[in-house]
Scaffold this active site. Structure first.
Site, PDB file in Angstrom:
ATOM      1  N   LYS A 176      56.280 -27.267  -7.300  1.00 38.65           N
ATOM      2  CA  LYS A 176      55.056 -28.008  -7.609  1.00 38.65           C
ATOM      3  C   LYS A 176      53.971 -27.084  -8.152  1.00 38.65           C
ATOM      4  O   LYS A 176      53.335 -27.364  -9.188  1.00 38.65           O
ATOM      5  CB  LYS A 176      54.567 -28.736  -6.352  1.00 38.65           C
ATOM      6  CG  LYS A 176      53.157 -29.298  -6.426  1.00 38.65           C
ATOM      7  CD  LYS A 176      53.034 -30.386  -7.469  1.00 38.65           C
ATOM      8  CE  LYS A 176      51.631 -31.001  -7.415  1.00 38.65           C
ATOM      9  NZ  LYS A 176      51.446 -32.035  -8.437  1.00 38.65           N
TER      10      LYS A 176
ATOM     11  N   THR B 245      50.821 -31.399  -1.551  1.00 38.56           N
ATOM     12  CA  THR B 245      51.035 -30.096  -2.174  1.00 38.56           C
ATOM     13  C   THR B 245      50.648 -29.017  -1.168  1.00 38.56           C
ATOM     14  O   THR B 245      49.482 -28.912  -0.768  1.00 38.56           O
ATOM     15  CB  THR B 245      50.188 -29.973  -3.451  1.00 38.56           C
ATOM     16  OG1 THR B 245      50.575 -30.999  -4.357  1.00 38.56           O
ATOM     17  CG2 THR B 245      50.397 -28.619  -4.109  1.00 38.56           C
TER      18      THR B 245
ATOM     19  N   LYS C 128      39.584 -36.679 -17.317  1.00 41.26           N
ATOM     20  CA  LYS C 128      40.540 -37.106 -18.335  1.00 41.26           C
ATOM     21  C   LYS C 128      40.438 -38.615 -18.459  1.00 41.26           C
ATOM     22  O   LYS C 128      39.851 -39.283 -17.603  1.00 41.26           O
ATOM     23  CB  LYS C 128      41.973 -36.694 -17.962  1.00 41.26           C
ATOM     24  CG  LYS C 128      42.474 -37.332 -16.669  1.00 41.26           C
ATOM     25  CD  LYS C 128      43.892 -36.907 -16.330  1.00 41.26           C
ATOM     26  CE  LYS C 128      44.912 -37.547 -17.232  1.00 41.26           C
ATOM     27  NZ  LYS C 128      46.295 -37.284 -16.794  1.00 41.26           N
TER      28      LYS C 128
ATOM     29  N   CYS D 132      44.157 -31.351  -9.125  1.00 43.13           N
ATOM     30  CA  CYS D 132      45.396 -30.572  -9.008  1.00 43.13           C
ATOM     31  C   CYS D 132      45.328 -29.197  -9.663  1.00 43.13           C
ATOM     32  O   CYS D 132      45.462 -28.183  -8.977  1.00 43.13           O
ATOM     33  CB  CYS D 132      46.566 -31.363  -9.591  1.00 43.13           C
ATOM     34  SG  CYS D 132      46.965 -32.853  -8.655  1.00 43.13           S
TER      35      CYS D 132
ATOM     36  N   ASN E  43      52.389 -26.948 -12.155  1.00 46.31           N
ATOM     37  CA  ASN E  43      50.979 -27.116 -12.495  1.00 46.31           C
ATOM     38  C   ASN E  43      50.381 -25.851 -13.099  1.00 46.31           C
ATOM     39  O   ASN E  43      49.550 -25.915 -14.013  1.00 46.31           O
ATOM     40  CB  ASN E  43      50.181 -27.539 -11.258  1.00 46.31           C
ATOM     41  CG  ASN E  43      50.283 -29.032 -11.008  1.00 46.31           C
ATOM     42  OD1 ASN E  43      50.848 -29.766 -11.814  1.00 46.31           O
ATOM     43  ND2 ASN E  43      49.745 -29.484  -9.895  1.00 46.31           N
TER      44      ASN E  43
ATOM     45  N   PHE F 233      54.792 -35.326  -8.868  1.00 45.24           N
ATOM     46  CA  PHE F 233      54.494 -34.894 -10.229  1.00 45.24           C
ATOM     47  C   PHE F 233      53.840 -36.052 -10.990  1.00 45.24           C
ATOM     48  O   PHE F 233      54.288 -36.460 -12.057  1.00 45.24           O
ATOM     49  CB  PHE F 233      55.771 -34.445 -10.944  1.00 45.24           C
ATOM     50  CG  PHE F 233      56.485 -33.315 -10.246  1.00 45.24           C
ATOM     51  CD1 PHE F 233      56.029 -32.016 -10.364  1.00 45.24           C
ATOM     52  CD2 PHE F 233      57.593 -33.562  -9.459  1.00 45.24           C
ATOM     53  CE1 PHE F 233      56.678 -30.969  -9.721  1.00 45.24           C
ATOM     54  CE2 PHE F 233      58.252 -32.527  -8.808  1.00 45.24           C
ATOM     55  CZ  PHE F 233      57.796 -31.223  -8.937  1.00 45.24           C
ATOM     56  N   LEU F 234      52.774 -36.589 -10.411  1.00 47.02           N
ATOM     57  CA  LEU F 234      52.110 -37.759 -10.977  1.00 47.02           C
ATOM     58  C   LEU F 234      50.901 -37.338 -11.808  1.00 47.02           C
ATOM     59  O   LEU F 234      50.102 -36.516 -11.380  1.00 47.02           O
ATOM     60  CB  LEU F 234      51.649 -38.702  -9.860  1.00 47.02           C
ATOM     61  CG  LEU F 234      52.721 -39.156  -8.856  1.00 47.02           C
ATOM     62  CD1 LEU F 234      52.082 -40.032  -7.784  1.00 47.02           C
ATOM     63  CD2 LEU F 234      53.837 -39.886  -9.569  1.00 47.02           C
ATOM     64  N   LYS F 235      50.767 -37.940 -12.971  1.00 45.95           N
ATOM     65  CA  LYS F 235      49.582 -37.732 -13.795  1.00 45.95           C
ATOM     66  C   LYS F 235      48.602 -38.869 -13.537  1.00 45.95           C
ATOM     67  O   LYS F 235      48.969 -40.044 -13.629  1.00 45.95           O
ATOM     68  CB  LYS F 235      49.940 -37.712 -15.289  1.00 45.95           C
ATOM     69  CG  LYS F 235      50.886 -36.603 -15.702  1.00 45.95           C
ATOM     70  CD  LYS F 235      51.050 -36.542 -17.217  1.00 45.95           C
ATOM     71  CE  LYS F 235      51.690 -37.788 -17.802  1.00 45.95           C
ATOM     72  NZ  LYS F 235      53.107 -37.964 -17.419  1.00 45.95           N
TER      73      LYS F 235
END
Length: 437
Positions: A205, A121, A322, A261, A209, A150-152
């Site tokens: 990107k 990024t 998380k 992020c 976010n 775009f990974l969680k």
């Protein structure tokens, strides 16, 4: 294809492994020799569901290699992916020093037809700077593409294998077609492959976010108002979420976002606004709201105990920012821990994956428990920071028996207020009325 993946952090390791799993020959490069040695033995430095199995399988098949030798990885590669870290600098902007070191190091070994693909990024304009830098270093035109991730965390394998979309920024359509072929196995359900300028891809990107972070800060702001006015944010959330223009995604009130992020990308976008001469007032508000929200549980705790926390013992469930990750970067739980310790309280903690990372910071200042119920023994109250699945339906009678007093401060709204009242708990949550027996 032969691919070099420079950087074996979260993004680089997941991306390189998934490319290998689709049949490509991938060599992952990292300057950390101990990390590379561990990966060669199938030991994964992060927790990400499903990743270890993929690394081991593709390593054993010979499609996934790990090395510290940048030159050897780059010299035969058709695509050289850059997945190095871009942490927040002192001024809030992204620190690109690691990226430029890699660009300088790979330049002498880059094949004429190879393309450098920036996965990290990076601020808008980085692709153009890399293009100019490689031209100066090699004396020729070099292909540089942008391919933001775009990974969680906690769902990265599924996100990569079944993407909503793939975004690439290119100057040469031949490079775009090569990347389209690379991603073809992951786009069989007709998800879009979006080709645009490198500048648009870089910005996509950050905007993505920032939008998600804004939704979180928005619902937290509304939760705080709803609580003050005597309402229930869950009712409000349902009332707005069924509007197809709004939906439910990322509208869960809580104690704020964290991770690697959202915080740094919001601040980096703020810096881009400032450089463009535009006041980033909205982004500043998103960031400010989020930082203040991380203290919400402490405020509720101080309210209950009349600001007298010295000598009290608190059990904390959830340390990672998380669920399904061991990442504690900018985690709300750390803010609560710091303030409880500063107030003279004792803290007992449990997290399914992140305990070791927290122990590396706090050492013997905390009591670490292997099981959720173990943290409750002798504790005056329970505080919940992360919505791990195993916290959703505990034996509440046992919870009540183990706590010195039946008091819960729930930062993720895991439990039904009416049920908690019937069970005899004092129950604080976010955006809902406090339950008292």
């Amino acid at each position: 294809m032969k691919i070099a993946m420079v950087g074996t952090g979260y993004v680089g390791l997941v991306t390189g492994t998934c490319f290998a799993d689709s049949g490509n020959q991938v060599t992952c490069v990292d300057i950390n020799a101990a990390k590379v040695a561990a990966l060669q033995e199938g030991k994964i430095p992060i927790f990400e569901p499903g990743l270890e199995e993929l690394v081991v399988r593709n390593s054993e098949a010979g499609r996934l290699l790990f090395t510290t030798d940048l030159a050897a990885a780059v010299k035969d590669a058709e695509l050289v992916y850059l997945g190095v870290g871009t942490p927040q600098g002192d001024d809030g902007a992204a620190d690109l020093s690691a990226l430029w070191a890699v660009v300088d190091g790979l330049a002498p070994h880059l094949q004429p037809d190879a393309a450098v693909v920036i996965k990290s990024t990076v601020p808008v304009g980085t692709n153009a700077q890399a293009y100019a830098r490689l031209k100066e270093l090699t004396g020729r035109e070099c292909h540089v593409a942008s391919n933001p991730e775009f990974l969680k965390e906690g769902a990265a394998i599924d996100d990569f294998m079944k993407p909503d979309r793939v975004v690439v920024g290119v100057r040469d359509e031949k490079v775009g077609e090569k990347l389209r072929r690379l991603y073809a196995p992951f786009l069989r359900t007709e998800k879009p492959f979006l080709v645009m300028s490198p500048e648009s891809a870089e910005l996509t990107k950050y905007v993505a976010n920032a939008m998600l972070a804004t939704k979180i800060s928005f619902i937290n702001t509304m939760a705080n108002l709803t609580e003050k006015l005597g309402g229930d944010i869950n009712d409000v959330r349902r009332g707005i979420g069924h509007d197809s223009r709004i939906g439910f995604s990322f509208l869960f009130p809580g104690v704020g976002y964290g991770g690697s992020c959202f915080p740094k990308d919001v601040r980096a976008l703020e810096a881009m606004f400032a450089r463009a001469g535009i006041d980033p007032v909205m982004l500043q508000a998103v960031d400010k709201i989020n930082e203040e929200q991380k203290s919400t549980l402490l405020e509720k705790i101080n309210d209950y105990y009349s600001d007298d926390l010295a000598g009290k013992t608190f059990a904390i469930w959830g340390l990672a920012f998380k669920p399904r990750t061991d990442d504690i970067r900018e985690a709300p739980a750390l803010v609560l821990i710091e303030k409880l310790l500063a107030a003279g309280a004792k803290v007992r903690v449990h997290d399914p994956e992140a305990t070791e990372n927290v122990a590396a910071i706090y050492g013997d200042k905390l009591i670490y428990c292997d099981l959720p119920l173990e943290t409750l023994e002798g504790a005056d109250a329970l505080a919940i920071n992360t919505e791990w699945a195993e916290f959703r339906q505990p034996d509440m009678n046992e919870v009540k028996r183990l706590l010195s007093a039946p008091v819960i401060f729930d930062g993720r709204n895991l439990y039904d207020c009416a049920t908690m009242k019937d069970l005899g708990f004092t129950y604080y949550s976010i955006g809902r009325q406090t339950v008292r027996p």
